[in-house]
Enzyme design. Structure first.
Site, PDB file in Angstrom:
ATOM      1  N   SER A 115       0.183  15.676  -9.625  1.00  0.00           N
ATOM      2  CA  SER A 115      -1.261  15.533  -9.820  1.00  0.00           C
ATOM      3  C   SER A 115      -1.686  16.042 -11.186  1.00  0.00           C
ATOM      4  CB  SER A 115      -2.029  16.299  -8.748  1.00  0.00           C
ATOM      5  OG  SER A 115      -3.416  16.166  -8.984  1.00  0.00           O
ATOM      6  N   LYS A 145       0.913  15.969  -1.273  1.00  0.00           N
ATOM      7  CA  LYS A 145       0.147  15.311  -2.340  1.00  0.00           C
ATOM      8  C   LYS A 145      -0.904  14.369  -1.745  1.00  0.00           C
ATOM      9  CE  LYS A 145      -1.410  13.849  -6.207  1.00  0.00           C
ATOM     10  NZ  LYS A 145      -1.602  12.471  -6.325  1.00  0.00           N
ATOM     11  N   HIS A 160      -3.702  16.450  -0.678  1.00  0.00           N
ATOM     12  CA  HIS A 160      -4.411  16.842  -1.910  1.00  0.00           C
ATOM     13  C   HIS A 160      -5.428  15.759  -2.260  1.00  0.00           C
ATOM     14  CE1 HIS A 160      -4.893  16.209  -6.267  1.00  0.00           C
ATOM     15  NE2 HIS A 160      -4.761  17.506  -6.438  1.00  0.00           N
ATOM     16  N   ASN A 161      -4.990  14.509  -2.216  1.00  0.00           N
ATOM     17  CA  ASN A 161      -5.898  13.417  -2.559  1.00  0.00           C
ATOM     18  C   ASN A 161      -7.016  13.256  -1.535  1.00  0.00           C
ATOM     19  OD1 ASN A 161      -4.068  13.034  -4.626  1.00  0.00           O
ATOM     20  ND2 ASN A 161      -4.079  10.810  -4.464  1.00  0.00           N
ATOM     21  N   GLU A 196      -9.447  15.663  -2.448  1.00  0.00           N
ATOM     22  CA  GLU A 196     -10.060  15.117  -3.682  1.00  0.00           C
ATOM     23  C   GLU A 196     -11.181  14.115  -3.320  1.00  0.00           C
ATOM     24  OE1 GLU A 196      -7.154  13.705  -6.714  1.00  0.00           O
ATOM     25  OE2 GLU A 196      -8.122  11.768  -6.472  1.00  0.00           O
ATOM     26  N   TYR A 197     -10.907  13.242  -2.364  1.00  0.00           N
ATOM     27  CA  TYR A 197     -11.930  12.276  -1.935  1.00  0.00           C
ATOM     28  C   TYR A 197     -13.176  13.016  -1.434  1.00  0.00           C
ATOM     29  CZ  TYR A 197      -9.167   7.848  -1.787  1.00  0.00           C
ATOM     30  OH  TYR A 197      -8.455   6.715  -2.093  1.00  0.00           O
TER      31      TYR A 197
HETATM   32  C1  6PG Z   1      -4.024  12.952  -9.092  1.00  0.00           C
HETATM   33  C2  6PG Z   1      -4.806  11.772  -8.618  1.00  0.00           C
HETATM   34  C3  6PG Z   1      -3.989  10.523  -8.669  1.00  0.00           C
HETATM   35  C4  6PG Z   1      -4.802   9.249  -8.650  1.00  0.00           C
HETATM   36  C5  6PG Z   1      -5.416   8.969  -7.315  1.00  0.00           C
HETATM   37  C6  6PG Z   1      -6.628   8.112  -7.365  1.00  0.00           C
HETATM   38  O1  6PG Z   1      -3.844  13.849  -8.306  1.00  0.00           O
HETATM   39  O2  6PG Z   1      -3.617  12.955 -10.254  1.00  0.00           O
HETATM   40  O3  6PG Z   1      -5.210  11.973  -7.293  1.00  0.00           O
HETATM   41  O4  6PG Z   1      -3.034  10.590  -7.654  1.00  0.00           O
HETATM   42  O5  6PG Z   1      -5.729   9.249  -9.656  1.00  0.00           O
HETATM   43  O6  6PG Z   1      -4.432   8.287  -6.584  1.00  0.00           O
HETATM   44  O7  6PG Z   1      -6.859   7.696  -6.067  1.00  0.00           O
HETATM   45  P1  6PG Z   1      -7.893   6.574  -5.697  1.00  0.00           P
HETATM   46  O8  6PG Z   1      -7.655   5.419  -6.640  1.00  0.00           O
HETATM   47  O9  6PG Z   1      -7.563   6.241  -4.273  1.00  0.00           O
HETATM   48  O10 6PG Z   1      -9.234   7.193  -5.878  1.00  0.00           O
END
Ligand code: 6PG
Length: 398
Positions: A43, A97, A100-101, A104-105
């Site tokens: 990430s 990971k 983690h995303n 992030e969402y």
């Molecule tokens: C990271 C981001 C990376 C990516 C996402 C975007 O940790 O560096 O999360 O993995 O930018 O996959 O996800 P979406 O396109 O689903 O928003």
């Protein structure tokens, strides 16, 4: 690649791969030729790639020992500490990971909802940018990478002004969120495990709602023609809903922190449960500590999370740790105020709402699901448990 690989070679898959594929491939490569597949979550985006990302490898101890010096050297550092840990076996790295995303969402959606709320209160981009900047200052509990970039985005000038129409770029960006799948996987995996992650699923669904722009435009036209909302006496419409008494910026800040606490509690609970099921050997404290730098969800709150987890490393849910529960409790009133404000003001804030309802749901020893069990038993003889006796029961309710 198989013909070119030898026994004990190490292969890294550094993409956002679905963890079940990694589990399957790691097993097959090991069985076929004793090749070590590393499913490594990475990430940090483009700047992380240049300056040091957060790395989440899932692999055998052999692969970890082979890679450790390289990964520690290339990862981001926080006070000299490398942002990499051996997450666990098999697909553990890709699973972590993925979550983690998911977090992030949720975090991105909370910020978007705060933006909607402040905008509905009449704040301009400069003012909102400065509020977000303040929330990201040293010492602020809300400090995070996503807060930092949002503060910059809000005041960024339009780089392609059409017909002399200058202004802010953010105001020209289509309000339709894309996604590549990791948020959806998190929600699917949480459901498979039977763990609630409502802030993450609300964020995912909000992206789906946003992405059908044509549908939203038609709905807005229809809704306003069938039922024009009368402005409340003495108040003006603000374009997003009925104007309401303004909320203090600090109240919004507290609600954001409360929501962030809930999102981390949900995400880490999903990892805890998957780890119990799979036996990957994941240590939540180490996971939270490699999220402190380099990655997209890096945030000051992780300091508290790491120190709470050090005290109680095996707790399934962060909100069961007294220090954490105390923080959430102190912020909950603001979160409720914000949610009520949004609901009455027609500002869609599904992720903030989900944080409050999650907190209320998991914080109640006796909920209303006894009625659901009784309904299931009534129409389908699915049986129910009793509070006052062991075993399964069925009743001829009718
Ligand atoms: C990271 C981001 C990376 C990516 C996402 C975007 O940790 O560096 O999360 O993995 O930018 O996959 O996800 P979406 O396109 O689903 O928003």
């Amino acid at each position: 690649m198989l013909p070119y690989l030898d026994e004990n070679d190490v292969v890294i898959d550094g993409g956002n791969e679905f963890f079940e594929n990694t589990e399957r491939r790691a097993k097959a490569l090991m069985e076929k030729k004793r090749i070590h597949l590393v499913g490594m979550g990475i990430s940090g985006g483009a700047s992380g790639a240049r300056r040091g990302p957060s790395l989440m490898p899932g692999c055998t101890p052999h692969a970890w020992q082979a890679l450790r010096p390289v990964l520690e050297s290339m990862s981001a550092k926080v006070e000299g500490r490398p942002m990499v840990t051996h997450v666990g076996l098999g697909g553990a790295g890709h699973f972590v990971k993925m979550v983690h995303n998911g977090i992030e969402y949720a975090e991105m959606q909370f910020l978007a909802e705060a933006y909607a709320l402040l905008r509905a209160q009449g704040m301009g981009n400069e003012e909102m940018g400065s509020v977000f900047r303040g929330w990201n200052e040293d010492g602020s509990d809300l400090q995070s990478y996503l807060m930092e970039i949002s503060s910059k985005i809000l005041t960024f000038p339009d780089d392609r002004p059409q017909g002399g129409d200058e202004g802010y770029l953010i105001d020209k960006v289509l309000d339709a969120a894309g996604s590549k799948g990791t948020g959806k996987w998190t929600v699917q995996c949480a459901a498979d495990l039977g763990i609630a992650a409502p802030c993450i699923s609300a964020a995912l669904e909000a992206r789906f709602v946003s992405s059908d722009v044509d549908l939203r435009r038609r709905m807005q036209d229809l809704f306003s023609s069938v039922c024009p909302a009368p402005p409340t006496a003495g108040q003006e419409m603000d374009g997003e809903g009925e104007a309401r008494p303004k909320l203090a910026v600090q109240t919004v800040a507290d609600a954001l922190l409360f929501a962030r606490i809930c999102a981390y509690a949900q995400g880490l609970h999903v990892i805890h449960s998957a780890n119990q099921e799979r036996g990957w050997g994941v240590d939540l404290t180490s996971v939270a500590s490699v999220w402190q730098g380099g990655c997209i969800i890096r945030a000051k709150l992780l300091e508290v999370i790491v120190s709470c987890l050090k005290e109680s490393p095996s707790e399934a849910n962060l909100l069961l740790i007294p220090e954490f529960a105390k923080r959430a409790s102190a912020l909950q009133h603001s979160a409720r105020e914000v949610v009520v404000h949004c609901v009455l003001g027609k500002i869609a804030a599904p992720a903030l709402c989900a944080a409050v309802t999650y907190y209320d749901g998991i914080g109640r020893a006796r909920g209303p699901a006894n009625l659901i069990q009784a309904q299931r038993d009534y129409f389908g003889a699915h049986t129910y448990a009793r509070l006052d006796a062991e075993g399964k029961f069925h009743t001829e309710w009718s």
